[in-house]
Design a protein around this motif. Structure first.
Motif, PDB file in Angstrom:
ATOM      1  N   GLU A 323       0.829  -1.200   0.000  1.00  0.00           N
ATOM      2  CA  GLU A 323       0.000   0.000   0.000  1.00  0.00           C
ATOM      3  C   GLU A 323       0.867   1.255   0.000  1.00  0.00           C
ATOM      4  OE1 GLU A 323      -3.334   2.289   2.801  1.00  0.00           O
ATOM      5  OE2 GLU A 323      -2.944   0.148   3.085  1.00  0.00           O
ATOM      6  N   GLY A 324       0.538   2.170  -0.894  1.00  0.00           N
ATOM      7  CA  GLY A 324       1.153   3.487  -0.852  1.00  0.00           C
ATOM      8  C   GLY A 324       2.532   3.592  -1.467  1.00  0.00           C
ATOM      9  N   LEU A 325       3.006   2.566  -2.182  1.00  0.00           N
ATOM     10  CA  LEU A 325       4.326   2.653  -2.799  1.00  0.00           C
ATOM     11  C   LEU A 325       4.311   3.720  -3.891  1.00  0.00           C
ATOM     12  CD1 LEU A 325       7.220   1.526  -3.227  1.00  0.00           C
ATOM     13  CD2 LEU A 325       6.218  -0.031  -4.929  1.00  0.00           C
ATOM     14  N   PRO A 326       5.142   4.767  -3.779  1.00  0.00           N
ATOM     15  CA  PRO A 326       5.178   5.809  -4.812  1.00  0.00           C
ATOM     16  C   PRO A 326       5.944   5.330  -6.043  1.00  0.00           C
ATOM     17  CG  PRO A 326       6.697   6.350  -3.040  1.00  0.00           C
ATOM     18  CD  PRO A 326       6.011   5.087  -2.634  1.00  0.00           C
ATOM     19  N   THR A 327       5.322   5.441  -7.206  1.00  0.00           N
ATOM     20  CA  THR A 327       5.899   4.925  -8.436  1.00  0.00           C
ATOM     21  C   THR A 327       6.036   6.041  -9.471  1.00  0.00           C
ATOM     22  OG1 THR A 327       3.715   4.299  -9.268  1.00  0.00           O
ATOM     23  CG2 THR A 327       4.922   2.645  -7.980  1.00  0.00           C
ATOM     24  N   GLY A 328       6.312   5.641 -10.710  1.00  0.00           N
ATOM     25  CA  GLY A 328       6.519   6.616 -11.760  1.00  0.00           C
ATOM     26  C   GLY A 328       5.375   7.588 -11.929  1.00  0.00           C
ATOM     27  N   ALA A 329       4.145   7.110 -11.793  1.00  0.00           N
ATOM     28  CA  ALA A 329       2.997   8.003 -11.938  1.00  0.00           C
ATOM     29  C   ALA A 329       3.034   9.126 -10.914  1.00  0.00           C
ATOM     30  CB  ALA A 329       1.691   7.205 -11.811  1.00  0.00           C
ATOM     31  N   ASP A 330       3.529   8.838  -9.715  1.00  0.00           N
ATOM     32  CA  ASP A 330       3.668   9.881  -8.702  1.00  0.00           C
ATOM     33  C   ASP A 330       4.790  10.850  -9.067  1.00  0.00           C
ATOM     34  OD1 ASP A 330       1.671   8.800  -6.749  1.00  0.00           O
ATOM     35  OD2 ASP A 330       3.038   7.101  -6.800  1.00  0.00           O
ATOM     36  N   GLY A 331       5.834  10.344  -9.724  1.00  0.00           N
ATOM     37  CA  GLY A 331       6.880  11.226 -10.226  1.00  0.00           C
ATOM     38  C   GLY A 331       6.374  12.150 -11.313  1.00  0.00           C
ATOM     39  N   VAL A 332       5.491  11.639 -12.183  1.00  0.00           N
ATOM     40  CA  VAL A 332       4.859  12.480 -13.206  1.00  0.00           C
ATOM     41  C   VAL A 332       4.022  13.563 -12.551  1.00  0.00           C
ATOM     42  CG1 VAL A 332       3.208  12.521 -15.116  1.00  0.00           C
ATOM     43  CG2 VAL A 332       4.842  10.635 -14.923  1.00  0.00           C
ATOM     44  N   ARG A 333       3.241  13.172 -11.554  1.00  0.00           N
ATOM     45  CA  ARG A 333       2.380  14.140 -10.846  1.00  0.00           C
ATOM     46  C   ARG A 333       3.227  15.271 -10.255  1.00  0.00           C
ATOM     47  NH1 ARG A 333      -2.245  16.830 -10.447  1.00  0.00           N
ATOM     48  NH2 ARG A 333      -2.752  17.392  -8.306  1.00  0.00           N
ATOM     49  N   ALA A 334       4.340  14.932  -9.616  1.00  0.00           N
ATOM     50  CA  ALA A 334       5.196  15.951  -9.022  1.00  0.00           C
ATOM     51  C   ALA A 334       5.749  16.884 -10.090  1.00  0.00           C
ATOM     52  CB  ALA A 334       6.336  15.283  -8.258  1.00  0.00           C
ATOM     53  N   ALA A 335       6.169  16.331 -11.225  1.00  0.00           N
ATOM     54  CA  ALA A 335       6.721  17.159 -12.302  1.00  0.00           C
ATOM     55  C   ALA A 335       5.671  18.111 -12.860  1.00  0.00           C
ATOM     56  CB  ALA A 335       7.277  16.271 -13.406  1.00  0.00           C
TER      57      ALA A 335
END
Length: 364
Positions: A323-335
Motif C-alpha cells: 500500500e502506498g508505494l510511490p511509483t513513476g505516476a507519482d513522479g509524473v504528478r510531481a513534475a
C-alpha cells in the motif's frame, strides 16, 4: 526477501549512502556503487561497506546479475540513466525529481510499464507510521469533509550567500529548486494522506540573492478538485529550520497535524479539545503498526521511512502489492505540479495543473 535482488547505487552523495543502507535493511544484495569517477566510486564503496565498485555506468548495465539500479545522481542525469537501466531490463528506484520535465517523467513511466519493470520514486515521508494513521482515519471518515489544507516545508541550508551546490545550477538541478526539491514532497504527502488532488494554483517565487538562478522561496495558493483551499510555504533560507515538513488538515469533524521533525506524535483536534497521539505498534491502523519497527517511545525517523520504502519496492518487484508505494505516476504528478508553479510564477495568474491520467498496467 531472499537476497536474490542484486542492487547497485549510482551516485556517491549523501542520498546514495542512504540508499546503500536501505538496500541492506530491506534484505537486498548490494552489488556495488558507481560514481562520477573511479576514485569516488572506490571511496564510496569503502565508506559504505559495499562489496565493490564499477568502473562506469555502462558496466552496471552490462552486468546481468544486477536486478535493481538506484539512481542517486544530479537531477539532469535521472532521465538518461533511468531510461538506460530500464532498457537493460533492470528495475529502477530513481531519486526525485524523476525528471526535470513532465514529458520526460511520463515517457519513463510508460517505458517501465512497457517492459514490465518497477519504477519507484522515494517520496518516503509516506512511510512515517503516523502518516499512515492519519490516512486511515481519513478513510474511515473521522475528519469529515475537508475545509482547508495548509502547511510548509522549511530548510536553512542555503541561508548564506556563499552556500551552494549543484542543485542551484538549473543545468544540473532543473528549472525549479526549492519547490521541486521539497515542495514536491509536501504536495505528494498531502494529496496522498488527505485523498485530494490540487487542480489549480497560483504561485510566487523569489531568491534571497540575485545571483541565484533558481528560487529559494515559493508561496503557493492551491485549490482541489472539490474546491478545498490550500496554502503552502516553501523555503530553503529559513534560519534554524533544518527539515521541517509540516501540514494541517482541517475537516468538518476534526483536524490533524503532522510535523516531520517530530514524527512520533500527531496532533488531533476536535471542537471540544485536542490531544496528541503517540506512535505505538500495539494500537491503531494496520499500516501504522506494520511500519512501526520499534516499540513505542523508541524514536523512528527518516532512515526507517527509507528502509520501509525500499522494502516495499523490492516486495513489489517480487509480486507484492504494498500500500502506498510511490511509483513513476507519482513522479509524473510531481513534475506537473512543478511546471504549474513555474507557469504561474511567470504569468502571475491562477494556473491549471495537468491531471491527465498516465495509463499503465499492473506490470510487476
Amino acid at each position: 526477501m531472499n537476497g536474490s535482488l542484486r542492487a547497485v547505487v549510482v551516485g556517491a552523495g549523501m542520498i546514495g549512502a542512504v540508499h546503500a543502507g536501505a538496500i541492506r535493511a530491506a534484505g537486498g544484495d548490494p552489488a556495488g556503487v558507481v560514481a562520477s569517477t573511479p576514485e569516488r566510486s572506490a571511496r564510496a564503496s569503502k565508506e559504505w561497506g559495499m562489496p565493490g565498485h564499477y568502473p562506469d555506468f555502462e558496466s552496471v548495465l552490462a552486468d546481468d546479475s544486477v536486478s535493481v539500479v538506484h539512481v542517486c545522481t544530479p537531477n539532469a542525469l535521472h532521465v538518461v540513466q533511468a531510461e538506460a537501466a530500464l532498457r537493460a531490463g533492470k528495475h529502477v528506484i530513481c531519486e526525485k525529481p524523476l525528471a526535470t520535465s513532465a514529458a520526460d517523467a511520463e515517457r519513463l513511466t510508460l517505458l517501465a510499464d512497457e517492459f514490465g519493470l518497477l519504477l519507484a520514486v522515494p517520496f518516503v515521508y509516506r512511510y512515517h507510521p503516523l502518516v499512515r494513521e492519519i490516512r486511515d482515519r481519513r478513510l474511515r471518515g473521522e475528519f469529515g469533509a475537508w475545509q482547508l489544507v495548509h502547511g510548509s516545508y522549511l530548510q536553512d541550508w542555503l541561508l548564506g550567500e556563499e552556500a551552494t551546490s549543484w542543485r542551484v545550477d538549473p543545468a544540473e538541478g532543473g528549472p525549479s529548486r526549492a519547490f521541486a526539491d521539497i515542495g514536491s514532497h509536501w504536495c505528494d504527502l498531502v494529496e496522498w494522506v488527505a485523498g485530494v488532488r490540487f487542480t489549480e494554483l497560483t504561485a510566487r517565487v523569489s531568491t534571497a540573492f540575485a545571483a541565484r538562478p533558481t528560487e529559494d522561496v515559493a508561496t503557493v495558493l492551491l485549490r482541489t478538485g472539490d474546491g478545498v483551499p490550500g496554502t503552502l510555504t516553501v523555503s530553503q533560507v529559513s534560519a534554524g529550520r533544518k527539515n521541517r515538513l509540516w501540514f494541517e488538515l482541517d475537516g468538518a469533524g476534526g483536524s490533524a497535524v503532522f510535523d516531520q521533525e517530530n514524527p512520533e506524535t500527531v496532533w488531533l483536534g476536535a471542537q471540544d479539545g485536542a490531544r496528541l497521539l503517540v506512535r505505538d505498534p500495539e494500537y491503531g491502523a494496520p499500516e501504522q503498526r506494520r511500519l512501526s519497527r520499534l516499540p513505542a517511545g523508541h524514536s523512528q525517523g527518516y532512515a526507517d521511512c527509507f528502509h520501509s520504502f525500499v522494502a516495499d519496492a523490492y516486495a513489489a518487484i517480487e509480486g507484492g502489492v504494498p500500500e502506498g508505494l510511490p511509483t513513476g505516476a507519482d513522479g509524473v504528478r510531481a513534475a506537473r505540479l512543478v511546471e504549474a508553479v513555474l507557469r504561474s510564477a511567470a504569468s502571475l495568474a491562477w494556473t491549471d495543473v495537468d491531471d491527465t491520467p498516465v495509463v499503465v498496467e499492473a506490470s510487476v
